[in-house]
Structure formats: C-alpha cells, structure tokens
Design a protein around this motif. Structure first.
Motif, PDB file in Angstrom:
ATOM      1  N   GLN A   1      -8.987 -11.805   5.061  1.00 59.60           N
ATOM      2  CA  GLN A   1      -7.900 -11.558   4.121  1.00 59.60           C
ATOM      3  C   GLN A   1      -7.335 -10.164   4.306  1.00 59.60           C
ATOM      4  N   VAL A   2      -6.042 -10.063   4.120  1.00 59.12           N
ATOM      5  CA  VAL A   2      -5.338  -8.788   4.195  1.00 59.12           C
ATOM      6  C   VAL A   2      -4.459  -8.661   2.961  1.00 59.12           C
ATOM      7  N   GLN A   3      -4.548  -7.522   2.288  1.00 60.59           N
ATOM      8  CA  GLN A   3      -3.676  -7.234   1.159  1.00 60.59           C
ATOM      9  C   GLN A   3      -2.712  -6.121   1.582  1.00 60.59           C
ATOM     10  N   LEU A   4      -1.433  -6.321   1.264  1.00 65.23           N
ATOM     11  CA  LEU A   4      -0.394  -5.382   1.652  1.00 65.23           C
ATOM     12  C   LEU A   4       0.392  -4.946   0.422  1.00 65.23           C
ATOM     13  N   VAL A   5       0.592  -3.653   0.296  1.00 67.25           N
ATOM     14  CA  VAL A   5       1.334  -3.118  -0.847  1.00 67.25           C
ATOM     15  C   VAL A   5       2.392  -2.142  -0.338  1.00 67.25           C
ATOM     16  N   GLU A   6       3.658  -2.503  -0.563  1.00 70.68           N
ATOM     17  CA  GLU A   6       4.759  -1.639  -0.141  1.00 70.68           C
ATOM     18  C   GLU A   6       5.104  -0.634  -1.239  1.00 70.68           C
ATOM     19  N   SER A   7       5.688   0.465  -0.808  1.00 70.62           N
ATOM     20  CA  SER A   7       6.199   1.463  -1.747  1.00 70.62           C
ATOM     21  C   SER A   7       7.315   2.240  -1.053  1.00 70.62           C
ATOM     22  N   GLY A   8       8.092   2.960  -1.852  1.00 66.93           N
ATOM     23  CA  GLY A   8       9.120   3.818  -1.297  1.00 66.93           C
ATOM     24  C   GLY A   8      10.537   3.329  -1.472  1.00 66.93           C
ATOM     25  N   GLY A   9      10.700   2.142  -2.011  1.00 71.05           N
ATOM     26  CA  GLY A   9      12.048   1.635  -2.214  1.00 71.05           C
ATOM     27  C   GLY A   9      12.770   2.391  -3.318  1.00 71.05           C
ATOM     28  N   SER A  21       6.550   2.744   2.872  1.00 74.81           N
ATOM     29  CA  SER A  21       5.157   2.711   3.285  1.00 74.81           C
ATOM     30  C   SER A  21       4.562   1.361   2.919  1.00 74.81           C
ATOM     31  N   CYS A  22       3.595   0.949   3.699  1.00 75.19           N
ATOM     32  CA  CYS A  22       2.875  -0.288   3.405  1.00 75.19           C
ATOM     33  C   CYS A  22       1.394  -0.014   3.630  1.00 75.19           C
ATOM     34  N   ALA A  23       0.640  -0.038   2.547  1.00 74.69           N
ATOM     35  CA  ALA A  23      -0.797   0.202   2.617  1.00 74.69           C
ATOM     36  C   ALA A  23      -1.524  -1.123   2.732  1.00 74.69           C
ATOM     37  N   ALA A  24      -2.420  -1.186   3.695  1.00 74.81           N
ATOM     38  CA  ALA A  24      -3.161  -2.417   3.949  1.00 74.81           C
ATOM     39  C   ALA A  24      -4.625  -2.249   3.568  1.00 74.81           C
ATOM     40  N   SER A  25      -5.222  -3.330   3.163  1.00 79.58           N
ATOM     41  CA  SER A  25      -6.654  -3.338   2.878  1.00 79.58           C
ATOM     42  C   SER A  25      -7.221  -4.704   3.258  1.00 79.58           C
ATOM     43  N   GLY A  26      -8.527  -4.731   3.403  1.00 78.29           N
ATOM     44  CA  GLY A  26      -9.191  -5.968   3.788  1.00 78.29           C
ATOM     45  C   GLY A  26      -9.651  -5.893   5.229  1.00 78.29           C
ATOM     46  N   ARG A  27      -9.071  -6.682   6.065  1.00 78.71           N
ATOM     47  CA  ARG A  27      -9.413  -6.740   7.484  1.00 78.71           C
ATOM     48  C   ARG A  27      -9.123  -5.406   8.169  1.00 78.71           C
ATOM     49  N   THR A  28      -9.855  -5.101   9.238  1.00 72.94           N
ATOM     50  CA  THR A  28      -9.667  -3.853   9.979  1.00 72.94           C
ATOM     51  C   THR A  28      -8.215  -3.699  10.409  1.00 72.94           C
ATOM     52  N   PHE A  29      -7.564  -2.634   9.929  1.00 73.97           N
ATOM     53  CA  PHE A  29      -6.129  -2.461  10.098  1.00 73.97           C
ATOM     54  C   PHE A  29      -5.723  -2.399  11.564  1.00 73.97           C
ATOM     55  N   ASP A  90      22.385  -2.429   4.543  1.00 70.46           N
ATOM     56  CA  ASP A  90      20.927  -2.360   4.623  1.00 70.46           C
ATOM     57  C   ASP A  90      20.272  -2.703   3.285  1.00 70.46           C
ATOM     58  N   THR A  91      21.077  -2.892   2.257  1.00 72.38           N
ATOM     59  CA  THR A  91      20.546  -3.255   0.949  1.00 72.38           C
ATOM     60  C   THR A  91      19.821  -4.584   1.022  1.00 72.38           C
ATOM     61  N   ALA A  92      18.573  -4.584   0.581  1.00 73.32           N
ATOM     62  CA  ALA A  92      17.746  -5.788   0.668  1.00 73.32           C
ATOM     63  C   ALA A  92      16.385  -5.501   0.035  1.00 73.32           C
ATOM     64  N   VAL A  93      15.621  -6.560  -0.132  1.00 68.69           N
ATOM     65  CA  VAL A  93      14.201  -6.401  -0.427  1.00 68.69           C
ATOM     66  C   VAL A  93      13.480  -6.307   0.914  1.00 68.69           C
ATOM     67  N   TYR A  94      12.693  -5.280   1.070  1.00 70.81           N
ATOM     68  CA  TYR A  94      11.964  -5.047   2.318  1.00 70.81           C
ATOM     69  C   TYR A  94      10.500  -5.447   2.128  1.00 70.81           C
ATOM     70  N   TYR A  95      10.010  -6.235   3.091  1.00 73.43           N
ATOM     71  CA  TYR A  95       8.650  -6.737   3.055  1.00 73.43           C
ATOM     72  C   TYR A  95       7.894  -6.277   4.291  1.00 73.43           C
ATOM     73  N   CYS A  96       6.653  -5.892   4.112  1.00 70.40           N
ATOM     74  CA  CYS A  96       5.818  -5.716   5.298  1.00 70.40           C
ATOM     75  C   CYS A  96       4.982  -6.971   5.490  1.00 70.40           C
ATOM     76  N   ALA A  97       4.583  -7.188   6.714  1.00 71.68           N
ATOM     77  CA  ALA A  97       3.836  -8.382   7.062  1.00 71.68           C
ATOM     78  C   ALA A  97       2.813  -8.063   8.138  1.00 71.68           C
ATOM     79  N   ALA A  98       1.719  -8.777   8.088  1.00 69.40           N
ATOM     80  CA  ALA A  98       0.656  -8.627   9.081  1.00 69.40           C
ATOM     81  C   ALA A  98       0.585  -9.867   9.952  1.00 69.40           C
ATOM     82  N   ASP A  99       0.481  -9.626  11.229  1.00 68.89           N
ATOM     83  CA  ASP A  99       0.361 -10.707  12.222  1.00 68.89           C
ATOM     84  C   ASP A  99      -0.957 -10.507  12.953  1.00 68.89           C
ATOM     85  N   LEU A 100      -1.880 -11.462  12.796  1.00 72.10           N
ATOM     86  CA  LEU A 100      -3.228 -11.298  13.339  1.00 72.10           C
ATOM     87  C   LEU A 100      -3.263 -11.580  14.840  1.00 72.10           C
ATOM     88  N   THR A 101      -2.412 -10.876  15.571  1.00 74.09           N
ATOM     89  CA  THR A 101      -2.386 -11.019  17.009  1.00 74.09           C
ATOM     90  C   THR A 101      -2.938  -9.755  17.648  1.00 74.09           C
TER      91      THR A 101
END
Length: 124
Positions: A1-9, A21-29, A90-101
């Motif tokens: 599992q990976v938890q992602l939390v964005e900030s800075g908007g 910024s996007c802070a990740a926790s859980g699996r080795t970043f 550029d106005t939008a909701v910005y999401y970070c995402a993790a790809d387990l590759t």
C-alpha cells in the motif's frame, strides 16, 4: 500500500510560480515511479510530468515543457512539481500518482495509487 498526500495548491496570478509537494508513505518510496496529473473542469485527467524511481528518467507533457519541473527526494519520500510562468489554462486539480514500475525509463504513468488532489487556480 502507498498513501499519497499533496500540498501546495492555491491561487496564483498568471506568470507566477507555485510548488506542489506530494508526501508518500507505506511502500519504499525509491521503489516506484511517480507522476503528476491534472484535471480541469469538463476535461479528462492528463499526465503532466513523470519521474522514474531513481529520478534518472523524466517525461513532460508538451503543454508544460520548459515551465514545469518534476523532482523527487527519496530521502524525504516526497515528489515535487515546480510550476513557473503559470497560465490560466493551468488551472486544475493536480494529483500525484504512484506507478509500481521498476523501469529505469518512464514515458507514462500507470497509476496504482492516487493522492486526493490539490486545487491550483491561475488568475488572469
């Protein structure tokens, strides 16, 4: 599992800068690639930038090349998106995402995990 939390908007004037910024926790970043997506009202979610697990491979959408910079700090479990010369489009909701590759080269992101998103509004 990976938890992602964005900030800075927030609200920024056209021509200005903002860092997300996007802070990740859980699996080795350092074991997965990261990406930033955005979704404007009435539009599909689109990939803005991607970075491989090591930071050695980076990809940008044409619309942000030369204006946005993605980076990651594996010691801080954080990925960043530095946005400059911002435009109203550029106005939008910005999401970070993790790809387990573990691929050393990244040209796209197939998200396994998403953050909750952070709103960026660029005023003209």
């Amino acid at each position: 599992q990976v938890q992602l939390v964005e900030s800075g908007g927030g609200l920024v004037q056209a021509g200005g800068s903002r860092r997300l910024s996007c802070a990740a926790s859980g699996r080795t970043f350092s074991s997965y690639a990261m990406g930033w997506f955005r979704q404007a009202p009435g539009k599909e979610r689109e990939l803005v930038a991607a970075i491989s697990w090591s930071g050695g491979s980076i990809h940008y959408a044409d619309s942000v090349k030369g204006r946005f910079t993605i980076s990651r700090d594996n010691a801080k479990n954080t990925v960043y998106l530095q946005m400059s010369s911002l435009k109203p489009e550029d106005t939008a909701v910005y999401y970070c995402a993790a790809d387990l590759t573990l691929s050393p080269v990244v040209v796209s992101i197939n998200p396994n995990y998403w953050g909750q998103g952070t709103q960026v509004t660029v005023s003209s």
